[in-house]
Structure formats: C-alpha cells, structure tokens
Motif scaffolding. Structure first.
Motif, PDB file in Angstrom:
ATOM      1  N   ALA A  60       0.834  -1.202   0.000  1.00 54.06           N
ATOM      2  CA  ALA A  60       0.000   0.000   0.000  1.00 54.06           C
ATOM      3  C   ALA A  60       0.870   1.254   0.000  1.00 54.06           C
ATOM      4  CB  ALA A  60      -0.903  -0.002   1.230  1.00 54.06           C
ATOM      5  N   ALA A  61       0.505   2.195  -0.848  1.00 58.27           N
ATOM      6  CA  ALA A  61       1.243   3.465  -0.942  1.00 58.27           C
ATOM      7  C   ALA A  61       0.374   4.602  -0.410  1.00 58.27           C
ATOM      8  CB  ALA A  61       1.634   3.730  -2.390  1.00 58.27           C
ATOM      9  N   ARG A  87       6.843   2.481   3.176  1.00 59.19           N
ATOM     10  CA  ARG A  87       7.980   2.812   2.339  1.00 59.19           C
ATOM     11  C   ARG A  87       7.532   3.418   1.015  1.00 59.19           C
ATOM     12  NH1 ARG A  87      12.308  -1.296  -0.254  1.00 59.19           N
ATOM     13  NH2 ARG A  87      13.795   0.356  -0.668  1.00 59.19           N
ATOM     14  N   TYR A  88       6.228   3.251   0.707  1.00 54.45           N
ATOM     15  CA  TYR A  88       5.720   3.598  -0.618  1.00 54.45           C
ATOM     16  C   TYR A  88       4.832   4.830  -0.574  1.00 54.45           C
ATOM     17  CZ  TYR A  88       7.445  -1.060  -1.398  1.00 54.45           C
ATOM     18  OH  TYR A  88       8.247  -2.156  -1.448  1.00 54.45           O
ATOM     19  N   VAL A  89       5.048   5.729  -1.536  1.00 55.46           N
ATOM     20  CA  VAL A  89       4.301   6.971  -1.611  1.00 55.46           C
ATOM     21  C   VAL A  89       3.693   7.094  -3.011  1.00 55.46           C
ATOM     22  CG1 VAL A  89       4.523   9.499  -1.585  1.00 55.46           C
ATOM     23  CG2 VAL A  89       5.695   8.121   0.151  1.00 55.46           C
ATOM     24  N   GLY A  90       2.407   7.406  -3.080  1.00 58.51           N
ATOM     25  CA  GLY A  90       1.765   7.607  -4.381  1.00 58.51           C
ATOM     26  C   GLY A  90       0.255   7.416  -4.275  1.00 58.51           C
ATOM     27  N   GLU A  91      -0.512   8.043  -4.984  1.00 63.29           N
ATOM     28  CA  GLU A  91      -0.097   8.837  -6.119  1.00 63.29           C
ATOM     29  C   GLU A  91       0.097  10.289  -5.702  1.00 63.29           C
ATOM     30  OE1 GLU A  91      -2.719   8.196  -9.434  1.00 63.29           O
ATOM     31  OE2 GLU A  91      -1.678   9.622 -10.700  1.00 63.29           O
ATOM     32  N   LYS A 124      12.311   6.190   0.626  1.00 65.34           N
ATOM     33  CA  LYS A 124      10.944   6.047   0.110  1.00 65.34           C
ATOM     34  C   LYS A 124      10.979   5.840  -1.406  1.00 65.34           C
ATOM     35  CE  LYS A 124       9.178   7.143   4.175  1.00 65.34           C
ATOM     36  NZ  LYS A 124       8.775   6.068   5.114  1.00 65.34           N
ATOM     37  N   ILE A 125       9.926   5.170  -1.900  1.00 58.10           N
ATOM     38  CA  ILE A 125       9.761   4.964  -3.339  1.00 58.10           C
ATOM     39  C   ILE A 125       8.439   5.603  -3.739  1.00 58.10           C
ATOM     40  CG2 ILE A 125       9.524   3.219  -5.151  1.00 58.10           C
ATOM     41  CD1 ILE A 125      11.223   1.378  -3.303  1.00 58.10           C
ATOM     42  N   LEU A 126       8.491   6.526  -4.712  1.00 56.77           N
ATOM     43  CA  LEU A 126       7.324   7.353  -5.039  1.00 56.77           C
ATOM     44  C   LEU A 126       6.790   7.052  -6.438  1.00 56.77           C
ATOM     45  CD1 LEU A 126       9.356   9.062  -3.116  1.00 56.77           C
ATOM     46  CD2 LEU A 126       8.009  11.033  -3.817  1.00 56.77           C
ATOM     47  N   SER A 127       5.467   6.926  -6.562  1.00 61.14           N
ATOM     48  CA  SER A 127       4.822   6.810  -7.865  1.00 61.14           C
ATOM     49  C   SER A 127       4.247   8.189  -8.204  1.00 61.14           C
ATOM     50  CB  SER A 127       3.713   5.756  -7.829  1.00 61.14           C
ATOM     51  OG  SER A 127       3.126   5.636  -9.118  1.00 61.14           O
ATOM     52  N   VAL A 128       4.797   8.788  -9.269  1.00 59.05           N
ATOM     53  CA  VAL A 128       4.579  10.223  -9.510  1.00 59.05           C
ATOM     54  C   VAL A 128       3.850  10.491 -10.830  1.00 59.05           C
ATOM     55  CG1 VAL A 128       5.754  12.442  -9.849  1.00 59.05           C
ATOM     56  CG2 VAL A 128       6.578  10.852  -8.104  1.00 59.05           C
ATOM     57  N   HIS A 129       2.830  11.331 -10.732  1.00 55.78           N
ATOM     58  CA  HIS A 129       1.991  11.797 -11.841  1.00 55.78           C
ATOM     59  C   HIS A 129       2.589  13.116 -12.354  1.00 55.78           C
ATOM     60  CE1 HIS A 129      -2.443  12.620 -13.085  1.00 55.78           C
ATOM     61  NE2 HIS A 129      -1.903  13.819 -13.213  1.00 55.78           N
ATOM     62  N   GLU A 148      19.991   9.780  -3.794  1.00 53.38           N
ATOM     63  CA  GLU A 148      20.440   9.024  -2.618  1.00 53.38           C
ATOM     64  C   GLU A 148      19.452   9.122  -1.448  1.00 53.38           C
ATOM     65  OE1 GLU A 148      21.935  11.631  -3.917  1.00 53.38           O
ATOM     66  OE2 GLU A 148      22.410  13.089  -2.346  1.00 53.38           O
ATOM     67  N   ARG A 149      18.406   9.973  -1.601  1.00 53.71           N
ATOM     68  CA  ARG A 149      17.414  10.106  -0.519  1.00 53.71           C
ATOM     69  C   ARG A 149      16.098   9.395  -0.821  1.00 53.71           C
ATOM     70  NH1 ARG A 149      19.728  11.003   3.882  1.00 53.71           N
ATOM     71  NH2 ARG A 149      17.802  11.806   4.785  1.00 53.71           N
ATOM     72  N   GLY A 150      15.910   8.943  -2.066  1.00 51.15           N
ATOM     73  CA  GLY A 150      14.655   8.282  -2.413  1.00 51.15           C
ATOM     74  C   GLY A 150      14.593   8.027  -3.908  1.00 51.15           C
ATOM     75  N   ARG A 151      13.578   7.250  -4.322  1.00 51.51           N
ATOM     76  CA  ARG A 151      13.462   6.909  -5.742  1.00 51.51           C
ATOM     77  C   ARG A 151      12.103   7.320  -6.297  1.00 51.51           C
ATOM     78  NH1 ARG A 151      17.516   4.047  -8.784  1.00 51.51           N
ATOM     79  NH2 ARG A 151      19.280   4.700  -7.528  1.00 51.51           N
ATOM     80  N   VAL A 152      12.138   7.851  -7.514  1.00 52.55           N
ATOM     81  CA  VAL A 152      10.920   8.274  -8.182  1.00 52.55           C
ATOM     82  C   VAL A 152      10.615   7.340  -9.350  1.00 52.55           C
ATOM     83  CG1 VAL A 152       9.943  10.100  -9.650  1.00 52.55           C
ATOM     84  CG2 VAL A 152      11.084  10.692  -7.492  1.00 52.55           C
ATOM     85  N   VAL A 153       9.375   6.860  -9.399  1.00 50.03           N
ATOM     86  CA  VAL A 153       8.889   6.113 -10.554  1.00 50.03           C
ATOM     87  C   VAL A 153       7.866   7.005 -11.240  1.00 50.03           C
ATOM     88  CG1 VAL A 153       7.727   4.027 -11.370  1.00 50.03           C
ATOM     89  CG2 VAL A 153       9.189   3.928  -9.330  1.00 50.03           C
ATOM     90  N   LEU A 154       8.175   7.433 -12.458  1.00 48.97           N
ATOM     91  CA  LEU A 154       7.258   8.290 -13.206  1.00 48.97           C
ATOM     92  C   LEU A 154       6.190   7.407 -13.826  1.00 48.97           C
ATOM     93  CD1 LEU A 154      10.026  10.546 -14.667  1.00 48.97           C
ATOM     94  CD2 LEU A 154       8.254  11.293 -13.048  1.00 48.97           C
ATOM     95  N   HIS A 155       4.953   7.637 -13.420  1.00 54.10           N
ATOM     96  CA  HIS A 155       3.849   6.811 -13.904  1.00 54.10           C
ATOM     97  C   HIS A 155       3.238   7.482 -15.124  1.00 54.10           C
ATOM     98  CE1 HIS A 155      -0.574   6.893 -13.743  1.00 54.10           C
ATOM     99  NE2 HIS A 155      -0.491   7.994 -13.071  1.00 54.10           N
ATOM    100  N   TRP A 156       2.978   6.697 -16.177  1.00 54.28           N
ATOM    101  CA  TRP A 156       2.327   7.179 -17.413  1.00 54.28           C
ATOM    102  C   TRP A 156       3.022   8.457 -17.902  1.00 54.28           C
ATOM    103  CZ3 TRP A 156      -3.680   6.537 -17.956  1.00 54.28           C
ATOM    104  CH2 TRP A 156      -4.047   6.683 -19.291  1.00 54.28           C
ATOM    105  N   PHE A 157       4.341   8.382 -18.051  1.00 53.09           N
ATOM    106  CA  PHE A 157       5.120   9.564 -18.432  1.00 53.09           C
ATOM    107  C   PHE A 157       4.761  10.017 -19.843  1.00 53.09           C
ATOM    108  CE2 PHE A 157       8.978  11.678 -20.040  1.00 53.09           C
ATOM    109  CZ  PHE A 157       9.160  12.624 -19.042  1.00 53.09           C
ATOM    110  N   SER A 158       4.541  11.335 -19.996  1.00 53.10           N
ATOM    111  CA  SER A 158       4.180  11.858 -21.316  1.00 53.10           C
ATOM    112  C   SER A 158       4.984  13.112 -21.655  1.00 53.10           C
ATOM    113  CB  SER A 158       2.674  12.153 -21.374  1.00 53.10           C
ATOM    114  OG  SER A 158       2.318  13.051 -20.330  1.00 53.10           O
ATOM    115  N   GLY A 159       6.144  13.259 -21.007  1.00 56.88           N
ATOM    116  CA  GLY A 159       7.002  14.408 -21.296  1.00 56.88           C
ATOM    117  C   GLY A 159       7.744  14.226 -22.616  1.00 56.88           C
ATOM    118  N   SER A 160       8.561  15.204 -22.950  1.00 53.70           N
ATOM    119  CA  SER A 160       9.312  15.185 -24.214  1.00 53.70           C
ATOM    120  C   SER A 160      10.495  14.215 -24.115  1.00 53.70           C
ATOM    121  CB  SER A 160       9.844  16.589 -24.506  1.00 53.70           C
ATOM    122  OG  SER A 160      10.830  16.927 -23.541  1.00 53.70           O
ATOM    123  N   ALA A 161      11.136  13.987 -25.274  1.00 49.18           N
ATOM    124  CA  ALA A 161      12.306  13.101 -25.299  1.00 49.18           C
ATOM    125  C   ALA A 161      13.430  13.654 -24.419  1.00 49.18           C
ATOM    126  CB  ALA A 161      12.779  12.918 -26.738  1.00 49.18           C
TER     127      ALA A 161
END
Ligand code: MN
Length: 252
Positions: A60-61, A87-91, A124-129, A148-161
């Motif tokens: 659970a986040a 440990r989990y953060v999101g959304e 912490k591990i974050l699921s980020v919009h 070194e302080r945490g990890r970001v997982v970009l969810h449904w990423f739609s940014g530029s190259a």
C-alpha cells in the motif's frame, strides 16, 4: 519474494477504486502480481494499509493525488503523520491539465512538502503523476529529492524526449501501461526508456480494455505486448521487469 514467484508487475493500480477491493487483492496474491496499491488521499491509505498488512505481493502506498489537492490539501498533516508507516508513496505529483490548472500553485506547494518529507525520511519509493508538467516535476525532484534520498517512478510519463533523458539522469524509473502502447507518442516514450528503468502498471480502474477496467493480472499480457514492441523475447522481458523491481526495492 523471489523472481520465480512473480508473474507480473503492476506498479500503479488504484485497487481501492474497484467495486471488489478485497477480492482484487486476493487475485494479485494468487496470480503472483507484484502490485503497488496507490491511494488518492491519506485518509484512503488507512484501509489499504489494513488490507495489505499480511500480503506477499501487494503493497500500500500513501498518496495525495494532484487532482485532489484543491479539496484535500488539509490532509497534508495526516500524510506527514502516516509517512513513517510505509515505504511507498503515491499517487503524488503535479497536473497542469486544463481541468486542474487552477490549483497548480497549490499543487506545487503540496508536492514540494511531500518531497521534502520523503527526503528527510529517506528510502521512500514514489509513484509520480506529471501530466503537462514533466519539467516542473523534474525541477522539484532535482531540488528536493536527490537520488540518494529516495526513488521516483514516473507513472504514465508523457514528457518530451529531452525530459525523459533528464529523468533517466536523475535516476527515475518509468511505469508504462496498455493505454500508452495504443498511441504513437506513448509507443515512442516506451521505446526511449532504458530497459533497466522499465516497469509495468495498469493505472486501473481508469484504463480500460474493451470497455472493462484493466486488472493487475493483465500486466502479464502487457509484458508480452511490450516484448513484441521492443523486439525482446517474452521470458527475457518478464525477467528484466522483475529484476528492475528488485533493483528498485533494493535501494537503501
Ligand atoms: Mn493513477
């Protein structure tokens, strides 16, 4: 949790927004789908925590969705109080789409506090919009949550190259879904993600297949479709996705 037990990875699913929340958790457990149950408000996290207390594959986040910041910013105190329990953060994240642009300044304030709290806590591990705001999301991550302080997982990423390359340099992972595979821009994004930063997600129940909300078990066929898209053998890609999850979780 060993790689052999895991048949699929769903790193962003709103399990509590399906009509059959407890049954949905059991389905993930039985099918061996490593699932991150993201939440949209700190209050909603509590029930998720309760139901995921003894699960093997479901975690659970704690979340505060950018689209709800206008109504729920007052739950930021509760967020801070609950943060030590997971440990989990999101959304979490930013949404500069037309519908939510009115609260964008407030979203930046809330996301900044969340990143600072996570940096202070560490690990912490974050699921980020990041709808229409990839650049701003990366600016805030770079400033407040060094790798070194945490990890970001970009969810449904739609940014530029170039934003994608910058996210890779900042140490981000990416969780991709079925809807992304069905658009040219989504497919271009998927192809540009380094294989060792790739994860799968459903974003269920918001994503549908044939009029039905996609379920975590559908990440098994998603992985096969990704293998075909990336010219990879199916078992090799499944192993890679599990390895990526394990590397992400191994972050101290
Ligand atoms: Mn979502």
């Amino acid at each position: 949790m060993t790689a052999d037990d895991i048949r699929g990875v769903d790193f962003h699913c709103h399990l509590d927004l399906y009509p059959d929340f407890p049954a949905n958790i059991q389905e993930c457990e039985q099918a061996g789908i490593a699932t991150l149950a993201v939440t949209t408000t700190p209050k909603a996290y509590l029930r998720n925590e309760e139901l995921c207390r003894s699960t093997v594959h479901v975690r659970a986040a704690l979340g505060l969705h950018p689209q709800l910041v206008a109504q729920r910013a007052d739950e930021l105190g509760l967020f801070a109080k609950l943060l030590p329990r997971t440990r989990y953060v999101g959304e979490v994240g930013l949404d500069a789409g037309r519908q939510h642009y009115g609260s964008f300044t407030q979203q930046i304030e809330v996301f900044t506090v969340i990143l600072q709290l996570c940096a202070k806590a560490a690990g912490k591990i974050l699921s980020v919009h990041s709808i229409r705001s990839a650049g701003q999301v990366l600016d805030l991550v770079e400033k407040h949550l060094p790798v070194e302080r945490g990890r970001v997982v970009l969810h449904w990423f739609s940014g530029s190259a170039s934003e994608l390359r910058r996210a890779v340099e900042l140490g981000c992972y990416f969780s991709v879904n079925t809807a992304m595979l069905s658009t040219p821009s989504g497919r271009a994004t998927i192809s540009a993600i380094p294989l060792d930063r790739l994860l799968t997600e459903t974003d269920g129940p918001f994503v549908q297949i044939g009029g039905k909300a996609v379920r975590p078990v559908d990440t098994v066929s998603l992985a096969s479709a990704l293998a075909a898209k990336l010219n990879h053998d199916q078992e090799g890609l499944r192993t890679q996705l599990v390895l990526n999850l394990q590397c992400l979780l191994a972050v101290p």
